[in-house]
Motif scaffolding. Structure first.
Motif, PDB file in Angstrom:
ATOM      1  N   ASP A  13      43.808  39.965  31.185  1.00  0.00           N
ATOM      2  CA  ASP A  13      43.869  41.427  31.291  1.00  0.00           C
ATOM      3  C   ASP A  13      42.738  42.125  30.537  1.00  0.00           C
ATOM      4  OD1 ASP A  13      44.657  41.038  28.673  1.00  0.00           O
ATOM      5  OD2 ASP A  13      46.569  42.069  28.861  1.00  0.00           O
ATOM      6  N   ARG A  14      41.762  41.359  30.054  1.00  0.00           N
ATOM      7  CA  ARG A  14      40.637  41.954  29.316  1.00  0.00           C
ATOM      8  C   ARG A  14      39.324  41.449  29.905  1.00  0.00           C
ATOM      9  NH1 ARG A  14      42.314  43.776  23.924  1.00  0.00           N
ATOM     10  NH2 ARG A  14      40.123  44.235  23.639  1.00  0.00           N
ATOM     11  N   LEU A  15      38.411  42.362  30.123  1.00  0.00           N
ATOM     12  CA  LEU A  15      37.097  41.977  30.641  1.00  0.00           C
ATOM     13  C   LEU A  15      36.269  41.257  29.584  1.00  0.00           C
ATOM     14  CD1 LEU A  15      36.070  45.195  32.617  1.00  0.00           C
ATOM     15  CD2 LEU A  15      37.111  43.100  33.511  1.00  0.00           C
ATOM     16  N   ASP A  16      36.286  41.782  28.348  1.00  0.00           N
ATOM     17  CA  ASP A  16      35.377  41.293  27.311  1.00  0.00           C
ATOM     18  C   ASP A  16      35.805  39.970  26.686  1.00  0.00           C
ATOM     19  OD1 ASP A  16      37.569  42.483  26.054  1.00  0.00           O
ATOM     20  OD2 ASP A  16      36.377  43.321  24.421  1.00  0.00           O
ATOM     21  N   THR A  17      36.979  39.470  27.036  1.00  0.00           N
ATOM     22  CA  THR A  17      37.409  38.172  26.531  1.00  0.00           C
ATOM     23  C   THR A  17      37.760  37.242  27.694  1.00  0.00           C
ATOM     24  OG1 THR A  17      39.684  38.992  26.236  1.00  0.00           O
ATOM     25  CG2 THR A  17      38.222  39.070  24.317  1.00  0.00           C
ATOM     26  N   ASP A  18      38.833  37.550  28.392  1.00  0.00           N
ATOM     27  CA  ASP A  18      39.339  36.679  29.455  1.00  0.00           C
ATOM     28  C   ASP A  18      38.335  36.492  30.594  1.00  0.00           C
ATOM     29  OD1 ASP A  18      41.824  36.710  28.055  1.00  0.00           O
ATOM     30  OD2 ASP A  18      42.379  38.558  29.081  1.00  0.00           O
ATOM     31  N   THR A  22      36.926  30.742  38.652  1.00  0.00           N
ATOM     32  CA  THR A  22      37.309  31.922  39.414  1.00  0.00           C
ATOM     33  C   THR A  22      38.085  32.806  38.458  1.00  0.00           C
ATOM     34  OG1 THR A  22      37.415  30.665  41.467  1.00  0.00           O
ATOM     35  CG2 THR A  22      38.640  32.739  41.404  1.00  0.00           C
ATOM     36  N   THR A  23      37.836  34.111  38.497  1.00  0.00           N
ATOM     37  CA  THR A  23      38.501  35.014  37.555  1.00  0.00           C
ATOM     38  C   THR A  23      39.392  36.006  38.281  1.00  0.00           C
ATOM     39  OG1 THR A  23      36.533  36.422  37.550  1.00  0.00           O
ATOM     40  CG2 THR A  23      36.731  34.814  35.767  1.00  0.00           C
ATOM     41  N   LEU A  24      40.550  36.264  37.663  1.00  0.00           N
ATOM     42  CA  LEU A  24      41.534  37.186  38.212  1.00  0.00           C
ATOM     43  C   LEU A  24      41.960  38.129  37.093  1.00  0.00           C
ATOM     44  CD1 LEU A  24      43.551  38.054  40.499  1.00  0.00           C
ATOM     45  CD2 LEU A  24      45.151  36.435  39.454  1.00  0.00           C
ATOM     46  N   LEU A  25      41.685  39.405  37.272  1.00  0.00           N
ATOM     47  CA  LEU A  25      42.044  40.426  36.299  1.00  0.00           C
ATOM     48  C   LEU A  25      43.392  41.029  36.652  1.00  0.00           C
ATOM     49  CD1 LEU A  25      41.197  42.393  33.936  1.00  0.00           C
ATOM     50  CD2 LEU A  25      40.326  43.894  35.750  1.00  0.00           C
ATOM     51  N   THR A  26      44.273  41.142  35.668  1.00  0.00           N
ATOM     52  CA  THR A  26      45.510  41.903  35.852  1.00  0.00           C
ATOM     53  C   THR A  26      45.306  43.245  35.163  1.00  0.00           C
ATOM     54  OG1 THR A  26      46.561  41.067  33.839  1.00  0.00           O
ATOM     55  CG2 THR A  26      46.905  39.806  35.855  1.00  0.00           C
ATOM     56  N   LEU A  27      45.697  44.290  35.818  1.00  0.00           N
ATOM     57  CA  LEU A  27      45.475  45.642  35.296  1.00  0.00           C
ATOM     58  C   LEU A  27      46.638  46.105  34.417  1.00  0.00           C
ATOM     59  CD1 LEU A  27      43.930  47.215  38.516  1.00  0.00           C
ATOM     60  CD2 LEU A  27      42.738  46.453  36.445  1.00  0.00           C
ATOM     61  N   THR A  28      47.226  45.179  33.670  1.00  0.00           N
ATOM     62  CA  THR A  28      48.350  45.501  32.794  1.00  0.00           C
ATOM     63  C   THR A  28      47.945  45.581  31.330  1.00  0.00           C
ATOM     64  OG1 THR A  28      48.886  43.151  32.738  1.00  0.00           O
ATOM     65  CG2 THR A  28      50.110  44.529  34.310  1.00  0.00           C
ATOM     66  N   GLY A  29      46.654  45.410  31.045  1.00  0.00           N
ATOM     67  CA  GLY A  29      46.183  45.441  29.662  1.00  0.00           C
ATOM     68  C   GLY A  29      45.362  46.665  29.378  1.00  0.00           C
ATOM     69  N   VAL A  30      44.253  46.473  28.689  1.00  0.00           N
ATOM     70  CA  VAL A  30      43.414  47.599  28.277  1.00  0.00           C
ATOM     71  C   VAL A  30      42.352  47.956  29.304  1.00  0.00           C
ATOM     72  CG1 VAL A  30      43.756  47.148  25.832  1.00  0.00           C
ATOM     73  CG2 VAL A  30      41.842  46.084  27.004  1.00  0.00           C
ATOM     74  N   THR A  31      42.187  47.143  30.336  1.00  0.00           N
ATOM     75  CA  THR A  31      41.119  47.331  31.314  1.00  0.00           C
ATOM     76  C   THR A  31      41.576  48.172  32.500  1.00  0.00           C
ATOM     77  OG1 THR A  31      40.166  45.204  30.710  1.00  0.00           O
ATOM     78  CG2 THR A  31      39.499  46.121  32.816  1.00  0.00           C
ATOM     79  N   GLU A  58      36.555  50.834  34.936  1.00  0.00           N
ATOM     80  CA  GLU A  58      35.661  50.054  34.073  1.00  0.00           C
ATOM     81  C   GLU A  58      34.994  48.938  34.863  1.00  0.00           C
ATOM     82  OE1 GLU A  58      36.734  48.737  29.891  1.00  0.00           O
ATOM     83  OE2 GLU A  58      38.639  49.579  30.610  1.00  0.00           O
ATOM     84  N   VAL A  59      35.781  48.237  35.660  1.00  0.00           N
ATOM     85  CA  VAL A  59      35.255  47.142  36.472  1.00  0.00           C
ATOM     86  C   VAL A  59      34.162  47.673  37.401  1.00  0.00           C
ATOM     87  CG1 VAL A  59      35.787  45.438  38.263  1.00  0.00           C
ATOM     88  CG2 VAL A  59      37.401  45.818  36.379  1.00  0.00           C
ATOM     89  N   ARG A  60      34.454  48.781  38.074  1.00  0.00           N
ATOM     90  CA  ARG A  60      33.468  49.368  38.996  1.00  0.00           C
ATOM     91  C   ARG A  60      32.198  49.775  38.262  1.00  0.00           C
ATOM     92  NH1 ARG A  60      38.311  52.236  41.446  1.00  0.00           N
ATOM     93  NH2 ARG A  60      38.844  50.914  43.213  1.00  0.00           N
ATOM     94  N   GLY A  61      32.333  50.319  37.057  1.00  0.00           N
ATOM     95  CA  GLY A  61      31.180  50.699  36.259  1.00  0.00           C
ATOM     96  C   GLY A  61      30.290  49.506  35.946  1.00  0.00           C
ATOM     97  N   SER A  71      28.595  40.059  34.088  1.00  0.00           N
ATOM     98  CA  SER A  71      29.388  38.917  33.630  1.00  0.00           C
ATOM     99  C   SER A  71      30.809  39.330  33.239  1.00  0.00           C
ATOM    100  CB  SER A  71      28.700  38.226  32.451  1.00  0.00           C
ATOM    101  OG  SER A  71      28.661  39.090  31.330  1.00  0.00           O
ATOM    102  N   LEU A  72      31.075  40.639  33.229  1.00  0.00           N
ATOM    103  CA  LEU A  72      32.410  41.157  32.927  1.00  0.00           C
ATOM    104  C   LEU A  72      33.209  41.489  34.186  1.00  0.00           C
ATOM    105  CD1 LEU A  72      31.386  43.598  30.048  1.00  0.00           C
ATOM    106  CD2 LEU A  72      32.403  41.330  29.804  1.00  0.00           C
ATOM    107  N   VAL A  73      32.631  41.265  35.347  1.00  0.00           N
ATOM    108  CA  VAL A  73      33.282  41.624  36.620  1.00  0.00           C
ATOM    109  C   VAL A  73      34.098  40.432  37.128  1.00  0.00           C
ATOM    110  CG1 VAL A  73      32.884  42.337  39.019  1.00  0.00           C
ATOM    111  CG2 VAL A  73      31.466  43.281  37.174  1.00  0.00           C
ATOM    112  N   PRO A  74      35.393  40.640  37.370  1.00  0.00           N
ATOM    113  CA  PRO A  74      36.224  39.546  37.885  1.00  0.00           C
ATOM    114  C   PRO A  74      35.985  39.312  39.372  1.00  0.00           C
ATOM    115  CG  PRO A  74      37.517  41.549  37.769  1.00  0.00           C
ATOM    116  CD  PRO A  74      36.163  41.877  37.185  1.00  0.00           C
ATOM    117  N   ASP A  75      36.377  38.138  39.834  1.00  0.00           N
ATOM    118  CA  ASP A  75      36.315  37.835  41.265  1.00  0.00           C
ATOM    119  C   ASP A  75      37.408  38.579  42.023  1.00  0.00           C
ATOM    120  OD1 ASP A  75      34.170  35.827  41.218  1.00  0.00           O
ATOM    121  OD2 ASP A  75      35.610  34.620  40.085  1.00  0.00           O
TER     122      ASP A  75
END
Length: 178
Positions: A117-122, A132-141, A145-148, A159-163
């Motif tokens: 749930d974090r771009l800067d760590t997970d 492969t990366t999967l972001l859950t939008l249940t944290g601080v992100t 932010e992803v679009r930015g 490198s902070l953008v999830p798949d």
């Protein structure tokens, strides 16, 4: 550990365990000035031979309803500041943890998904490790932010953008049940 005596001169008199060769900073809801003093004393006594290790640099831990509490990164930063040296971080986004697990269990990065749930760590660790990366939008992100990061044109920010992303990890339950 309590501070012995009322004055700073008393605080440096507390006995130190001669076997201690490392200071590990992790989540500690009882972090105190006394513990900070003790950590600094071990690091000063041992010099560069005394390791300074942090579990992670999370600056904030999200709670329900948008609230948050200070994360372990705040504690790591306090010890780093006092010791005037940087901690070796064993947790995300450092790949150290992944390399240990991958070596032990023969993981194939191409067949492994990092969910977080974090771009800067997970997500950063997953991308750095070729997962492969999967972001859950249940944290601080947030998705904004992803679009930015995605639209920035900056390789470091890319490198902070999830798949992939999901609103909640619960969105994956139907796929896991099949």
């Amino acid at each position: 550990a309590a501070l012995p005596g009322p004055a700073p001169a008393d605080w440096v008199q507390a006995p130190l365990d001669p076997a201690v060769r490392a200071v590990l900073v992790g989540f500690d809801e009882h972090f105190s000035y006394a513990k900070l003093c003790q950590a600094l004393r071990y690091l000063l006594r041992g010099g560069p031979d005394c390791l300074l290790v942090g579990t992670n640099r999370d600056h904030r831990l999200p709670l329900e309803g948008g609230a948050g509490i200070p994360g372990t990164g705040c504690l790591v930063k306090a010890v780093e500041t006092a010791a005037q040296r940087e901690a070796f971080i064993v947790g995300k986004p450092n790949r150290f943890m992944f390399d240990c697990v991958a070596g032990e269990f023969q993981l194939d990065p191409a067949r492994t998904v990092m969910v977080g749930d974090r771009l800067d760590t997970d997500i950063l660790m997953g991308n750095d490790c070729g997962l492969t990366t999967l972001l859950t939008l249940t944290g601080v992100t947030t998705l904004d932010e992803v679009r930015g990061h995605q639209d920035s044109g900056c390789p470091a920010r890319h490198s902070l953008v999830p798949d992939y992303y999901v609103d909640s990890i619960a969105d994956l339950l139907p796929a896991l049940g099949e």
